[in-house]
Design an enzyme around this catalytic site. Structure first.
Site, PDB file in Angstrom:
ATOM      1  N   GLU A 146     -13.706  -2.245   2.293  1.00  0.00           N
ATOM      2  CA  GLU A 146     -12.456  -2.424   2.314  1.00  0.00           C
ATOM      3  C   GLU A 146     -12.708  -4.051   2.732  1.00  0.00           C
ATOM      4  O   GLU A 146     -13.187  -4.395   4.072  1.00  0.00           O
ATOM      5  CB  GLU A 146     -11.472  -1.891   3.280  1.00  0.00           C
ATOM      6  CG  GLU A 146      -9.537  -2.748   2.651  1.00  0.00           C
ATOM      7  CD  GLU A 146      -9.260  -2.991   1.518  1.00  0.00           C
ATOM      8  OE1 GLU A 146      -9.538  -4.299   1.449  1.00  0.00           O
ATOM      9  OE2 GLU A 146      -9.687  -2.208   0.769  1.00  0.00           O
ATOM     10  N   GLU A 190     -10.029   2.234  -6.786  1.00  0.00           N
ATOM     11  CA  GLU A 190      -8.716   1.692  -8.258  1.00  0.00           C
ATOM     12  C   GLU A 190      -8.441  -0.173  -8.045  1.00  0.00           C
ATOM     13  O   GLU A 190      -7.205  -0.255  -7.915  1.00  0.00           O
ATOM     14  CB  GLU A 190      -7.463   2.709  -7.056  1.00  0.00           C
ATOM     15  CG  GLU A 190      -7.641   2.605  -6.029  1.00  0.00           C
ATOM     16  CD  GLU A 190      -6.175   2.555  -4.810  1.00  0.00           C
ATOM     17  OE1 GLU A 190      -5.366   3.454  -5.587  1.00  0.00           O
ATOM     18  OE2 GLU A 190      -6.543   3.097  -3.424  1.00  0.00           O
ATOM     19  N   ASP A 226     -16.072  -7.655   1.991  1.00  0.00           N
ATOM     20  CA  ASP A 226     -16.393  -7.947   0.108  1.00  0.00           C
ATOM     21  C   ASP A 226     -17.173  -7.458  -0.803  1.00  0.00           C
ATOM     22  O   ASP A 226     -18.678  -7.346  -0.293  1.00  0.00           O
ATOM     23  CB  ASP A 226     -16.144  -9.063  -0.112  1.00  0.00           C
ATOM     24  CG  ASP A 226     -15.915  -9.176  -1.656  1.00  0.00           C
ATOM     25  OD1 ASP A 226     -15.777  -8.586  -2.180  1.00  0.00           O
ATOM     26  OD2 ASP A 226     -14.865 -10.786  -1.999  1.00  0.00           O
ATOM     27  N   MET A 227     -17.142  -5.826  -1.548  1.00  0.00           N
ATOM     28  CA  MET A 227     -17.661  -5.159  -2.213  1.00  0.00           C
ATOM     29  C   MET A 227     -18.889  -6.316  -2.940  1.00  0.00           C
ATOM     30  O   MET A 227     -19.825  -5.885  -3.144  1.00  0.00           O
ATOM     31  CB  MET A 227     -17.270  -3.933  -2.955  1.00  0.00           C
ATOM     32  CG  MET A 227     -17.124  -5.085  -4.751  1.00  0.00           C
ATOM     33  SD  MET A 227     -15.775  -3.736  -5.165  1.00  0.00           S
ATOM     34  CE  MET A 227     -14.041  -3.621  -4.231  1.00  0.00           C
ATOM     35  N   TYR A 280       0.716  -1.062  -0.179  1.00  0.00           N
ATOM     36  CA  TYR A 280      -0.162  -0.031   0.153  1.00  0.00           C
ATOM     37  C   TYR A 280       1.109   1.057   0.225  1.00  0.00           C
ATOM     38  O   TYR A 280       0.912   1.792  -0.401  1.00  0.00           O
ATOM     39  CB  TYR A 280      -0.686  -0.018   1.370  1.00  0.00           C
ATOM     40  CG  TYR A 280      -2.075  -1.259   0.788  1.00  0.00           C
ATOM     41  CD1 TYR A 280      -3.323  -1.036   0.033  1.00  0.00           C
ATOM     42  CD2 TYR A 280      -2.295  -2.112   2.295  1.00  0.00           C
ATOM     43  CE1 TYR A 280      -3.595  -1.925  -0.050  1.00  0.00           C
ATOM     44  CE2 TYR A 280      -3.314  -3.170   2.351  1.00  0.00           C
ATOM     45  CZ  TYR A 280      -4.068  -2.671   1.260  1.00  0.00           C
ATOM     46  OH  TYR A 280      -5.102  -3.862   1.533  1.00  0.00           O
ATOM     47  N   GLU A 284      -7.203  -7.284 -12.510  1.00  0.00           N
ATOM     48  CA  GLU A 284      -6.785  -7.965 -10.946  1.00  0.00           C
ATOM     49  C   GLU A 284      -8.579  -7.572 -10.402  1.00  0.00           C
ATOM     50  O   GLU A 284      -9.452  -7.229  -9.363  1.00  0.00           O
ATOM     51  CB  GLU A 284      -6.017  -6.146 -10.122  1.00  0.00           C
ATOM     52  CG  GLU A 284      -4.974  -6.095  -9.974  1.00  0.00           C
ATOM     53  CD  GLU A 284      -4.079  -5.488  -9.506  1.00  0.00           C
ATOM     54  OE1 GLU A 284      -4.357  -4.361  -8.446  1.00  0.00           O
ATOM     55  OE2 GLU A 284      -2.599  -4.860  -9.570  1.00  0.00           O
ATOM     56  N   TYR A 287      -3.663   9.879  -7.214  1.00  0.00           N
ATOM     57  CA  TYR A 287      -4.442  10.349  -6.230  1.00  0.00           C
ATOM     58  C   TYR A 287      -4.873  11.438  -7.120  1.00  0.00           C
ATOM     59  O   TYR A 287      -6.110  11.977  -6.702  1.00  0.00           O
ATOM     60  CB  TYR A 287      -4.054  10.104  -5.128  1.00  0.00           C
ATOM     61  CG  TYR A 287      -3.794   8.573  -5.238  1.00  0.00           C
ATOM     62  CD1 TYR A 287      -5.285   7.926  -4.890  1.00  0.00           C
ATOM     63  CD2 TYR A 287      -2.679   8.088  -4.721  1.00  0.00           C
ATOM     64  CE1 TYR A 287      -4.369   6.273  -4.183  1.00  0.00           C
ATOM     65  CE2 TYR A 287      -2.971   6.644  -4.376  1.00  0.00           C
ATOM     66  CZ  TYR A 287      -3.315   5.732  -4.493  1.00  0.00           C
ATOM     67  OH  TYR A 287      -3.553   4.885  -4.369  1.00  0.00           O
TER      68      TYR A 287
END
Length: 632
Positions: A387, A430, A414-415, A318, A439, A328
């Site tokens: 997250e 992102e 998990d979204m 990260y 990804e 960003y």
């Protein structure tokens, strides 16, 4: 890159090795290239063997310490050897002499041995060298570290002007030979072993840009610069012409060594001034741009692509990505304009937005969203930071308590399975990889789409992947040597790698591969893809793999790109991706190259399959995801 140039001095004959090495070191040189055996000492191994000079083959190994032999001396084979002669006796005699010299060079522990190619007729020489390389795997037999194959940049100086022309008839009628073909033939016969490196002899004539670019894709260990190439400046010192300066500096980017050859043509200044000038060119190279500085040490280093959906990223990972000075700020700009479009000036006091950052990591996009809200003066009802990594959630929770307050709600989930309490005006993510979708951004955002309002905005909104054929012997060797003993031998060639491309050549303009758009309003969402692409190569080359890139539209005209032609200046976050070819394919100038690639999706995995259809049909790589999958 080292702080100073590594420079060697070439000697055709060395009567006293100790005095020569002492003189070379005092003159600023780091090593010396010298014959293993006196160049005039021809040996006969058959009928005339009795006429050979009596006495030792060469100087004693006791002349130098083992350390000096292995650090200060690069050996050269005898110039009279003709291993590819049509006369069988000359050929066999040369073979015996070469084996004798190779054996003695091994005994001395020399770090490298230089062999000069005179033509494309080098098959038997290559066979003998490769045989010797393989023999070094026998226990108790030590071998040379490297074999430096010296090839001239241009074979026929008097005909070089033809290299700049596109007149094929003139080329066919000329005596020019493409010296890259000499080298390619030799290294192919040696199975592209890492023990064989290229030494390129800089010639008075400089070939076209395409030819230089092709050499830049080879494992270039050193360049040979003759004193004949130097001019004399107003102060009487040797200098190179501006075109030669530019050429040498280009080769410097590959961290090459330089070998100075030829007589001292400025005796009043001394031979050291040549070395000092070459080092001056090294020291005065243009400073690296931020991306080059950031990638220092990672050039041509193969990395497995991240799988953040299946694996929890570490704090260090990260941290590396959060250092990007461009990514960003562009995200913040995209969020800023999206907020303005969602809340017109007339509604700024009454309308409140719901923002969701999915895959929030340690919070850089949350910070960008808060900064964008402050810029616009618009109100926010809630920012959800979603997250799945429980370790990153700890960081998010701390930031909420210390900085963000109740404006942000941290969601550890998990979204794709989260049940949002309200729908979002803007969803920010992102999730993009070096190939755009690798990804699993499509699968993630399709899953998260259910909690977006009908007129909701996705940032990013679009992304495309791109692909182009690539030549890089170095990367091919790296892939071949990355084989895992616990996996099938083909697995090293059936997975993509993220890599900072350096010692390579892109052989054609990249073409679009896959496109994804969010929100995905299709009635049936299917992220399987297939694409066939046709490229045209403009010179003879070897295709070792396929380079992959992506670009993305964050919002409207705000774009991020790692495509070479449109690369976002100073952006650090993504290196290109490479899809290997198990079998390197030689392609002639003007040929059409057809590449097919599939994106395959099941309930558990996503993977790529790829192949070449023309000019050679190769087996499909990674069929059914046998060597590499991306876990859902």
């Amino acid at each position: 890159m080292p702080s100073r140039l590594s420079c060697g001095r070439d000697f055709h004959c060395v009567p006293d090795i100790n005095s020569v090495l002492e003189w070379a070191c005092k003159s600023g040189f780091d090593f010396a290239c010298m014959p293993i055996v006196h160049p005039r000492l021809k040996r006969e191994f058959f009928e005339n063997a009795a006429k050979n000079r009596t006495g030792p083959l060469s100087r004693s190994d006791l002349c130098l310490s083992s350390s000096d032999w292995s650090n200060l001396v690069v050996g050269k084979v005898s110039p009279w050897l003709q291993l590819d002669s049509t006369d069988f006796k000359i050929q066999r005699n040369s073979e015996m002499a070469l084996k004798q010299e190779l054996a003695f060079a091994c005994h001395l522990g020399l770090p490298a041995l230089m062999i000069t190619l005179q033509s494309a007729n080098c098959a038997n020489m290559a066979r003998c060298i490769y045989e010797h390389i393989l023999s070094t795997f026998i226990p108790m037999v030590t071998g040379l570290q490297q074999y430096w194959i010296q090839v001239p940049l241009v074979s026929a100086p008097d005909m070089t002007d033809r290299l700049f022309k596109d007149d094929d008839d003139a080329m066919e009628g000329s005596m020019i030979e493409d010296t890259w073909k000499w080298w390619n033939k030799f290294r192919s016969l040696c199975d592209s072993t890492k023990k064989v490196d290229l030494v390129l002899e800089v010639t008075a004539d400089i070939p076209s840009e395409d030819i230089v670019e092709r050499w830049m894709a080879e494992p270039l260990k050193a360049i040979v610069v003759s004193t004949k190439l130097f001019l004399t400046n107003k102060k009487g010192y040797p200098v190179l012409s501006k075109p030669h300066q530019a050429l040498v500096r280009r080769f410097y980017k590959l961290d090459v060594q330089v070998i100075l050859t030829g007589a001292d043509r400025h005796p009043d200044k001394g031979i050291r001034c040549y070395q000092q000038y070459l080092d001056h060119l090294w020291q005065t190279q243009d400073p690296p741009d931020p991306l080059t500085e950031f990638a220092k040490g990672f050039e041509d280093y193969l990395q497995c692509p991240l799988q953040p959906l299946m694996d929890n990223l570490e704090s260090h990972t990260y941290e590396v990505f959060e250092k990007d000075p461009v990514k960003y700020s562009e995200y913040q700009k995209a969020i800023y304009y999206a907020i303005l479009d969602k809340v017109p000036e007339a509604e700024k006091e009454t309308k409140e937005l719901v923002l969701m950052v999915v895959g929030a990591g340690r919070g850089p996009l949350v910070r960008a969203a808060i900064a964008a809200l402050k810029q616009t003066g618009r109100k926010v009802k809630k920012i959800y930071a979603v997250e799945k990594n429980p370790n990153a959630v700890v960081t998010l929770e701390n930031m909420r308590e210390e900085m963000w307050g109740n404006m942000v709600e941290v969601v550890s989930c998990d979204m794709r399975v989260w049940e949002a309490p309200q729908k979002a005006d803007i969803v920010i993510s992102e999730l993009l990889g070096s190939f755009g979708d690798n990804e699993l951004s499509p699968e993630c955002l399709d899953g998260a789409q259910r909690f977006m309002k009908e007129d909701g905005i996705s940032i990013p909104s679009d992304y495309n992947s791109y692909m182009a054929p690539l030549q890089s012997a170095k990367l091919y060797c790296e892939m071949r040597n990355s084989k895992d003993k616990d996996k099938p031998p083909e697995s090293a060639y059936e997975m993509p790698y993220v890599v900072r491309l350096h010692n390579c050549q892109i052989l054609a303009e990249p073409q679009k591969v896959f496109h994804f758009h969010h929100p995905n309003k299709a009635a049936v969402r299917d992220n399987n893809r297939y694409r066939s692409m046709t490229f045209e190569v403009h010179q003879d080359c070897v295709i070792h793999g396929l380079a992959g890139y992506f670009d993305t539209v964050l919002y409207k005209d705000i774009v991020l790109s790692i495509l070479p032609s449109t690369h976002s200046p100073n952006m650090l976050s993504w290196f290109p991706i490479i899809f290997p070819l198990k079998t390197p394919v030689f392609v002639t100038k003007g040929s059409k190259v057809v590449i097919d690639i599939w994106r395959r999706v099941t309930e558990k995995n996503v993977w790529y399959e790829w192949t070449m259809m023309h000019p050679q049909v190769l087996p499909v790589h990674n069929p059914k995801g046998r060597s590499y999958t991306i876990g859902l």
